[in-house]
Enzyme design. Sequence first.
Site, short mmCIF file in Angstrom:
data_model
loop_
_atom_site.label_atom_id
_atom_site.label_comp_id
_atom_site.label_asym_id
_atom_site.label_seq_id
_atom_site.Cartn_x
_atom_site.Cartn_y
_atom_site.Cartn_z
N CYS A 1 0.86 -1.18 0.00
CA CYS A 1 0.00 0.00 0.00
C CYS A 1 0.89 1.23 0.00
O CYS A 1 2.11 1.11 0.07
CB CYS A 1 -0.95 0.02 1.20
SG CYS A 1 -2.34 1.15 0.94
N LYS B 1 -12.13 -5.08 2.73
CA LYS B 1 -11.53 -4.26 3.79
C LYS B 1 -12.47 -3.11 4.09
O LYS B 1 -12.76 -2.29 3.23
CB LYS B 1 -10.16 -3.75 3.32
CG LYS B 1 -9.43 -2.93 4.39
CD LYS B 1 -8.05 -2.54 3.90
CE LYS B 1 -7.33 -1.69 4.94
NZ LYS B 1 -6.01 -1.25 4.46
N ARG C 1 -11.10 7.48 4.86
CA ARG C 1 -10.91 6.55 3.73
C ARG C 1 -12.22 5.98 3.22
O ARG C 1 -12.24 4.95 2.55
CB ARG C 1 -9.97 5.42 4.16
CG ARG C 1 -8.56 5.92 4.49
CD ARG C 1 -7.61 4.77 4.73
NE ARG C 1 -6.23 5.23 4.78
CZ ARG C 1 -5.44 5.15 5.86
NH1 ARG C 1 -5.89 4.60 6.96
NH2 ARG C 1 -4.21 5.61 5.81
N LYS D 1 -11.06 -7.96 6.49
CA LYS D 1 -10.45 -7.11 7.52
C LYS D 1 -11.42 -6.00 7.88
O LYS D 1 -11.92 -5.34 6.96
CB LYS D 1 -9.15 -6.51 6.97
CG LYS D 1 -8.40 -5.64 7.96
CD LYS D 1 -7.12 -5.06 7.35
CE LYS D 1 -6.39 -4.20 8.39
NZ LYS D 1 -5.22 -3.54 7.85
ZN LIG Z 1 -3.26 1.97 2.79
#
Ligand SMILES: [Zn+2]
Length: 343
Positions: free
Chosen positions: A117, A216, A238, A269
């Site tokens: 990431c 996620k 996010r 997750k």
């Molecule tokens: Zn990230």
Amino acid sequence: MEQTRRPRRLRRDGVRGLVSETSLDASDLIAPVFVDATTEERVAIESMPGHERVPLSEAVARVEEVRATGVEAVMVFGIPEAKDERGSRAWASDGVVQEAVRRITAETDAYVITDVCLCEYTEHGHCGVLTSDARERWEALDSDPSPEGDAGLSEGLTVQNDETLELLARTAVSHAEAGADMVAPSAMADGQVGAIRGALDDAGYGDLPVMAYAVKYESAFYGPFRDAADGAPSFGDRRHYQMDPANRREAMTEASLDVEEGADVLMVKPALPYLDVVADVRREFDLPVAAYNVSGEYAMLHAADEKGWLDVEAAAHESLLSIKRAGADLILTYFAEDLASRL
Ligand SMILES: [Zn+2]
């Protein structure tokens, strides 16, 4: 009292184990490891008791500690010496993860997975390339959160999806070149698994598996990790790229896209607040399922234990058992070493 079915018959000691449906083994567990290029010494992570960020010089020793407990697999996260707008240290051949992986694979037999990431490498802390006016639009949204005042967030996402793919692919290839055994993209960019699979194949790493952070969620349980990896967004959140915690069916869409793109393992997750999703992914797909028992799930048990409200060892064991029972084959957890050393 006559009764044909008496489940208590099988709960006695001696037989309990024989009829136990689920068991945990060190071979199910993956231990996250934080390697920090900004420090010369180990730094305790306050919100995650027992965990530390270690300097490069201690990366091998840290992994040997994990292996001594019986856990053979680690997930490496890096804290770079410098950050920039695009996160260029993420794919640098002399970056912190690349250097750590080279040392760990040269000196240990650990199975090394890398997180792919950009959020730990970008100044802004988001997981990819920002739109040019992302900051301004978030500020405008903060000052007028009404739908009419929406400062154009609906017109474009914070992180530009397709511009980010190439950087993730480069990062994954650089991890492969350093010797990683598996890469795990976590940016929640649409198409990231396909982009990484293609780049790995082109670079001659057709045998290297991809563990997709397929499902996620945008979760409050990541808090302590941000202490650990120094990856909190400097503005906004996010929610435009990670999943809405309200959504269960959408998880199937995310997972099936990753299967089509060539994922080898599907991850959910966080784990505990999403066991329904772990069970769904287990039922719907044939691939191995991983679940990430995240930092907040770890921290809250330790916090309650410190207050004397529960016993962290027993609660951790039960938590991980529930994740396995829900259908996870692999569990990423900060409890890995503690649990494995007691098994
Ligand atoms: Zn990230």
